[in-house]
Design an enzyme around this catalytic site. Structure first.
Site, PDB file in Angstrom:
ATOM      1  N   ASP A  82      13.473  52.265 -23.225  1.00 17.73           N
ATOM      2  CA  ASP A  82      14.868  51.835 -23.277  1.00 17.73           C
ATOM      3  C   ASP A  82      15.614  52.448 -24.468  1.00 17.73           C
ATOM      4  OD1 ASP A  82      14.183  50.463 -21.089  1.00 17.73           O
ATOM      5  OD2 ASP A  82      14.641  48.457 -21.848  1.00 17.73           O
ATOM      6  N   SER A 115      29.957  42.443  12.153  1.00 18.21           N
ATOM      7  CA  SER A 115      28.900  41.543  11.692  1.00 18.21           C
ATOM      8  C   SER A 115      27.847  41.488  12.793  1.00 18.21           C
ATOM      9  CB  SER A 115      29.465  40.186  11.328  1.00 18.21           C
ATOM     10  OG  SER A 115      29.775  39.505  12.496  1.00 18.21           O
ATOM     11  N   LEU A 116      26.888  40.624  12.662  1.00 17.38           N
ATOM     12  CA  LEU A 116      25.777  40.616  13.608  1.00 17.38           C
ATOM     13  C   LEU A 116      25.728  39.299  14.368  1.00 17.38           C
ATOM     14  CD1 LEU A 116      22.980  42.059  11.291  1.00 17.38           C
ATOM     15  CD2 LEU A 116      24.160  43.250  13.136  1.00 17.38           C
ATOM     16  N   GLU A 144      14.347  44.767   9.228  1.00 19.03           N
ATOM     17  CA  GLU A 144      14.763  44.813   7.819  1.00 19.03           C
ATOM     18  C   GLU A 144      15.013  43.396   7.344  1.00 19.03           C
ATOM     19  OE1 GLU A 144      18.291  47.181   7.171  1.00 19.03           O
ATOM     20  OE2 GLU A 144      17.574  48.671   8.594  1.00 19.03           O
ATOM     21  N   LYS A 191      17.142  40.449   5.955  1.00 18.12           N
ATOM     22  CA  LYS A 191      18.573  40.132   5.982  1.00 18.12           C
ATOM     23  C   LYS A 191      18.933  39.571   4.611  1.00 18.12           C
ATOM     24  CE  LYS A 191      22.172  37.978   8.754  1.00 18.12           C
ATOM     25  NZ  LYS A 191      23.047  37.751   7.638  1.00 18.12           N
ATOM     26  N   ASP A 218      20.893  38.119   1.551  1.00 19.95           N
ATOM     27  CA  ASP A 218      21.963  37.130   1.514  1.00 19.95           C
ATOM     28  C   ASP A 218      22.932  37.447   0.381  1.00 19.95           C
ATOM     29  OD1 ASP A 218      23.339  35.016   2.414  1.00 19.95           O
ATOM     30  OD2 ASP A 218      21.960  33.480   1.684  1.00 19.95           O
ATOM     31  N   ARG A 220      34.004  43.802   2.679  1.00 20.49           N
ATOM     32  CA  ARG A 220      34.135  43.744   4.131  1.00 20.49           C
ATOM     33  C   ARG A 220      35.497  43.183   4.542  1.00 20.49           C
ATOM     34  NH1 ARG A 220      33.071  39.988   8.041  1.00 20.49           N
ATOM     35  NH2 ARG A 220      32.632  40.923  10.064  1.00 20.49           N
ATOM     36  N   GLU A 250      24.372  45.877   1.049  1.00 21.78           N
ATOM     37  CA  GLU A 250      24.586  44.499   0.628  1.00 21.78           C
ATOM     38  C   GLU A 250      24.503  44.378  -0.890  1.00 21.78           C
ATOM     39  OE1 GLU A 250      25.115  42.694   3.267  1.00 21.78           O
ATOM     40  OE2 GLU A 250      24.837  40.583   2.728  1.00 21.78           O
ATOM     41  N   TYR A 271      21.847  50.216   3.608  1.00 23.82           N
ATOM     42  CA  TYR A 271      21.142  50.262   4.890  1.00 23.82           C
ATOM     43  C   TYR A 271      21.899  50.988   6.002  1.00 23.82           C
ATOM     44  CZ  TYR A 271      23.880  45.893   5.078  1.00 23.82           C
ATOM     45  OH  TYR A 271      24.865  44.957   4.992  1.00 23.82           O
ATOM     46  N   LYS A 311      17.753  34.455  12.284  1.00 24.84           N
ATOM     47  CA  LYS A 311      17.975  33.631  11.096  1.00 24.84           C
ATOM     48  C   LYS A 311      16.840  32.634  10.906  1.00 24.84           C
ATOM     49  CE  LYS A 311      21.842  32.913   9.422  1.00 24.84           C
ATOM     50  NZ  LYS A 311      23.190  33.199   9.058  1.00 24.84           N
ATOM     51  N   CYS A 370      25.943   8.910 -24.754  1.00 23.35           N
ATOM     52  CA  CYS A 370      24.798   9.716 -24.313  1.00 23.35           C
ATOM     53  C   CYS A 370      23.627   8.803 -23.950  1.00 23.35           C
ATOM     54  CB  CYS A 370      24.402  10.673 -25.430  1.00 23.35           C
ATOM     55  SG  CYS A 370      22.847  11.500 -25.112  1.00 23.35           S
ATOM     56  N   CYS A 387      20.773   9.317 -26.776  1.00 20.82           N
ATOM     57  CA  CYS A 387      20.891   8.963 -28.192  1.00 20.82           C
ATOM     58  C   CYS A 387      21.978   7.938 -28.459  1.00 20.82           C
ATOM     59  CB  CYS A 387      21.135  10.218 -29.031  1.00 20.82           C
ATOM     60  SG  CYS A 387      22.766  10.934 -28.779  1.00 20.82           S
ATOM     61  N   CYS A 431      27.186  15.597 -24.890  1.00 18.29           N
ATOM     62  CA  CYS A 431      26.833  14.734 -26.010  1.00 18.29           C
ATOM     63  C   CYS A 431      27.084  15.577 -27.257  1.00 18.29           C
ATOM     64  CB  CYS A 431      25.360  14.356 -25.915  1.00 18.29           C
ATOM     65  SG  CYS A 431      24.715  13.760 -27.471  1.00 18.29           S
ATOM     66  N   CYS A 472      20.769  14.951 -31.186  1.00 17.25           N
ATOM     67  CA  CYS A 472      20.380  14.170 -30.006  1.00 17.25           C
ATOM     68  C   CYS A 472      18.965  14.541 -29.569  1.00 17.25           C
ATOM     69  CB  CYS A 472      21.356  14.435 -28.864  1.00 17.25           C
ATOM     70  SG  CYS A 472      20.805  13.763 -27.286  1.00 17.25           S
TER      71      CYS A 472
HETATM   72  S1  IVH Z   1      23.391  45.840   9.253  1.00 13.94           S
HETATM   73  C1  IVH Z   1      26.705  46.790  12.187  1.00 13.94           C
HETATM   74  N1  IVH Z   1      21.352  45.225   7.722  1.00 13.94           N
HETATM   75  O1  IVH Z   1      24.447  40.516   7.393  1.00 13.94           O
HETATM   76  C2  IVH Z   1      25.554  46.400  11.394  1.00 13.94           C
HETATM   77  N2  IVH Z   1      23.281  43.846   7.660  1.00 13.94           N
HETATM   78  O2  IVH Z   1      25.508  38.811   9.568  1.00 13.94           O
HETATM   79  C3  IVH Z   1      25.931  45.961  10.064  1.00 13.94           C
HETATM   80  N3  IVH Z   1      23.150  42.002   6.083  1.00 13.94           N
HETATM   81  O3  IVH Z   1      27.671  41.829   7.572  1.00 13.94           O
HETATM   82  C4  IVH Z   1      24.990  45.177   9.334  1.00 13.94           C
HETATM   83  N4  IVH Z   1      21.129  42.445   5.334  1.00 13.94           N
HETATM   84  O4  IVH Z   1      26.495  41.819   5.268  1.00 13.94           O
HETATM   85  C5  IVH Z   1      22.595  44.901   8.132  1.00 13.94           C
HETATM   86  N5  IVH Z   1      19.496  44.791   6.383  1.00 13.94           N
HETATM   87  C6  IVH Z   1      20.732  44.483   6.781  1.00 13.94           C
HETATM   88  C7  IVH Z   1      21.428  43.376   6.255  1.00 13.94           C
HETATM   89  C8  IVH Z   1      22.718  43.087   6.736  1.00 13.94           C
HETATM   90  C9  IVH Z   1      22.179  41.647   5.236  1.00 13.94           C
HETATM   91  C10 IVH Z   1      24.437  41.285   6.231  1.00 13.94           C
HETATM   92  C11 IVH Z   1      25.657  42.179   6.323  1.00 13.94           C
HETATM   93  C12 IVH Z   1      26.296  41.837   7.636  1.00 13.94           C
HETATM   94  C13 IVH Z   1      25.748  40.461   7.886  1.00 13.94           C
HETATM   95  C14 IVH Z   1      25.778  40.157   9.352  1.00 13.94           C
END
Ligand code: IVH
Length: 671
Positions: free
Chosen positions: A33, A82-83, A113, A115, A117, A136, A178, A230, A318, A410, A413, A428, A433
């Site tokens: 570092d 979205s999915l 892959e 997912k 969060d 997005r 993400e 991704y 999910k 408190c 104390c 507090c 304390c």
């Molecule tokens: S692919 C058109 N891959 O999940 C395909 N999405 O519920 C676009 N997300 O909006 C998404 N991990 O923000 C993809 N490995 C992954 C992901 C992923 C998380 C999120 C992403 C998307 C949301 C859909």
């Protein structure tokens, strides 16, 4: 003749980019570092003297963006879809059936892959340089958060034209992925927010999203966001024929791609991957809420097409949320290290995803009001990662429910409790304390701080309640007799703790700085401060401005440090710690002895022939190792002398390596 400055700057940038990639993306640094910081410092220096040569993709510009008061709106070139979600294996089979039917193939290969969060982000590169980072938004239009995105170390500010050419890629492209906040950064952030009396974030996703919308990139940089990539947006004819290849390609371009992915030729493989990660998800340092399944053959993507909201070639499986319903038996205020009173719900114990939960945090009074939760109510609770379980909502109000009120004094104390202007938290204000002191002791002795094994809650309670310890430094003047006299403390445990306490004196400066509990100084900040100042005294003497000039140190952290060292009681503790012999660092750098045992944990047992125990301890510590009193899984070596005790048996049982004095000397290069 000296190199032209422009060339020198460019070469330096290339080197820094290379090392940033090794460190942040590959987690496999080649230099230390301080060496990295030195390169950065040099570049900053050169750019300062030649401001006309500063470019937006220079590594110095990660926090170079100015604070804005709003984010411009940007239309996505292609909508960010979205999915669709599925929750059952039946749904998944149905998805596979539809994919095969629409594509006219008997079998389709998938990529699994994680997912992640977090929040999705589009990165736009022109001529190899990152020009825009866009959220997005509603999928069609997002917000331009470029200055904030640039602070994320895993986001390349540029991809070299050479590399792109070698990979046969155009110089302008868009990458999506993400943005996440790692668990560790999230927990630290919440600790800091708590200390500052600010409302805590409910989970890492909200925290990442909230951070991305901050107006000052400098604060964003402190939040340690990360990004996994991704998706590569390219014209169809230039798109790799397999999504799996795209992921490799992205990694080859220097983007961080999640390593936990699997090519699944059959649906059974996919189900295996999904099941595997449902258990393994708790080992990750970030949160996932499911698995994303994508058709590997990208030529099928156009055939399958999309609905208005989501593509038909991908789906999200999910995981069920780890939630349960239970009853609030009581709500009480708990005093933390910084004096903040946090309302905690005592629950009727309930199993949540394999863990019995009997308490949940309610964060603060605002949260109690928002949830409208009272004692006696039935509530839905959830557990996510390492985070303390939370109350999601009230399921049913009990007719005889009782409201919680913050106590006027408190609970630990009896001292006064105050709510400062603009803060949500009650504190507090009594610096002495006992509840605060106990928490401070636990922090000081914690594994990532001074690492005093055996210093748990029961011991902290007794030490404080009996007045043996009034601040952390008092630990070093405890006697073995005092410890032995405590409840549930045998002579042997007392001796071990004494040894642990003495052994902790060898902790290095970053640990000492972290252990002090300076507001906003977490582990990584402590590391940065130690690398910059090399000594506690230099840090204590630094002013606000000097501190703010340290890479990655923001205004609030700098204020926290200045305030900490300005308080008489803290200065007293520091002096006592100095007298106890803690490592306060040296103004001059490197240690004189080769650090051959760096980071290794030793336990000594039996009589050593050539040296006294203290000498051996000192030699090990000088060479960067540490000596502790008892054998645990963390022990690297047990050094065995004549007539070894039970420590050797324990070492054998745990599979810890036993060595003799000769081998130890060899390791230190002394024979
Ligand atoms: S692919 C058109 N891959 O999940 C395909 N999405 O519920 C676009 N997300 O909006 C998404 N991990 O923000 C993809 N490995 C992954 C992901 C992923 C998380 C999120 C992403 C998307 C949301 C859909």
């Amino acid at each position: 003749m000296a190199k032209p400055v422009k060339k020198e700057i460019e070469e330096l940038r290339e080197r820094i980019r290379y090392h940033e990639h090794r460190y942040y993306v590959l987690s496999d640094p080649e230099i230390s570092d301080p060496e990295f910081d030195e390169l950065m410092r040099k570049l900053q220096e050169l750019e300062k003297r030649n401001p006309e040569l500063v470019t937006p993709d220079s590594p110095t510009q990660r926090v170079g963006g100015a604070a804005t008061d709003e984010f411009p709106k940007v239309r996505h070139r292609l909508p960010m879809l979205s999915l669709d979600n599925t929750f059952s294996m039946e749904d998944l089979k149905e998805f596979d059936r539809r994919v095969r039917e629409l594509s006219g193939r008997p079998r389709v290969e998938y990529v699994g892959e994680l997912k992640l969060d977090g929040l999705s982000m589009a990165l736009i590169y022109e001529k190899g340089k990152l020009v825009r980072g866009v959220t997005r938004g509603d999928g069609t239009t997002g917000e331009d958060v470029t200055a904030n995105v640039k602070t994320i170390r895993t986001v390349p500010l540029s991809v070299s034209p050479n590399r792109l050419e070698k990979l046969g890629r155009p110089e302008s492209f868009e990458v999506r992925g993400e943005v996440i906040m790692p668990q560790k950064a999230f927990l630290q952030l919440n600790r800091e927010r708590e200390a500052a009396g600010q409302p805590k974030f409910a989970n890492p996703r909200n925290s990442a999203a909230g951070t991305m919308r901050l107006l000052d990139p400098k604060t964003v940089a402190e939040r340690k966001l990360d990004m996994f990539h991704y998706y590569l947006l390219v014209d169809e004819e230039r798109r790799p024929q397999a999504h799996w290849e795209t992921l490799d390609l992205l990694a080859g371009m220097g983007f961080k791609v999640n390593p936990h992915r699997r090519l699944c030729p059959t649906l059974d493989d996919l189900i295996g991957f999904i099941n595997e990660w449902e258990t393994r998800r708790s080992d990750l340092d970030y949160e996932i809420d499911g698995i994303v399944i994508k058709v590997n053959d990208t030529r099928l993507w156009a055939t399958l097409g999309s609905t208005a909201k989501s593509p038909r070639w991908a789906i999200a499986f999910k995981y069920p949320a780890r939630q349960a319903t239970t009853v609030v038996l009581n709500i009480r205020a708990q005093v933390g290290r910084t004096g903040i009173l946090t309302p905690v719900a005592d629950l009727d114990p309930v199993d949540v995803g394999g863990v019995t939960v009997s308490h949940a945090t309610l964060h603060n009074m605002d949260e109690i009001e928002r949830l409208n939760v009272r004692i006696g109510d039935s509530v839905l609770i959830q557990r996510a990662g390492e985070v303390i379980p939370q109350v999601v909502k009230v399921v049913k109000h009990a007719p005889e429910a009782r409201s919680f009120e913050m106590p006027g004094v408190c609970p630990a104390c009896g001292g006064s409790v105050l709510r400062a202007e603009g803060e949500v938290a009650w504190r507090c204000v009594n610096a002495a304390c006992p509840a605060q002191l106990k928490e401070a002791l636990l922090h000081f002795a914690g594994r990532r701080a001074m690492n005093i094994d055996g210093m748990g809650e029961a011991l902290a309670d007794q030490l404080v309640d009996q007045g043996l310890v009034k601040d952390a430094a008092d630990l070093y003047s405890l006697s073995e007799e005092q410890l032995t006299a405590l409840e549930r403390m045998g002579a042997k445990s007392a001796a071990n703790i004494m040894e642990e306490i003495q052994g902790s004196k060898a902790a290095d400066l970053p640990r000492v700085l972290f252990a002090l509990g300076i507001p906003f100084v977490g582990e990584r900040t402590a590391q940065l401060l130690a690398e910059h100042f090399h000594s506690l005294d230099r840090l204590a003497g630094a002013g606000q401005e000097e501190l703010e000039n340290v890479f990655e140190i923001g205004t609030k952290t700098a204020q926290g440090i200045v305030k900490f060292f300005s308080l008489e009681r803290n200065r007293k503790v520091v002096e006592k710690l100095r007298a106890a012999g803690l490592d306060f660092g040296r103004a001059s750098a490197k240690p004189a002895v080769a650090q051959t045992l760096s980071g290794k944990l030793f336990v000594l047992t039996g009589t050593l022939a050539g040296y006294s125990r203290d000498d051996v301890r000192k030699m090990i510590e000088d060479a960067g190792g540490r000596v502790t009193g008892s054998v645990s899984k963390k022990t690297d070596y047990v050094v065995v002398g004549e007539e070894p005790g039970s420590k050797l048996e324990k070492a054998r049982a745990l599979g810890v390596k036993a060595i003799d004095e000769g081998e130890l000397l060899k390791m230190m290069g002394k024979t």
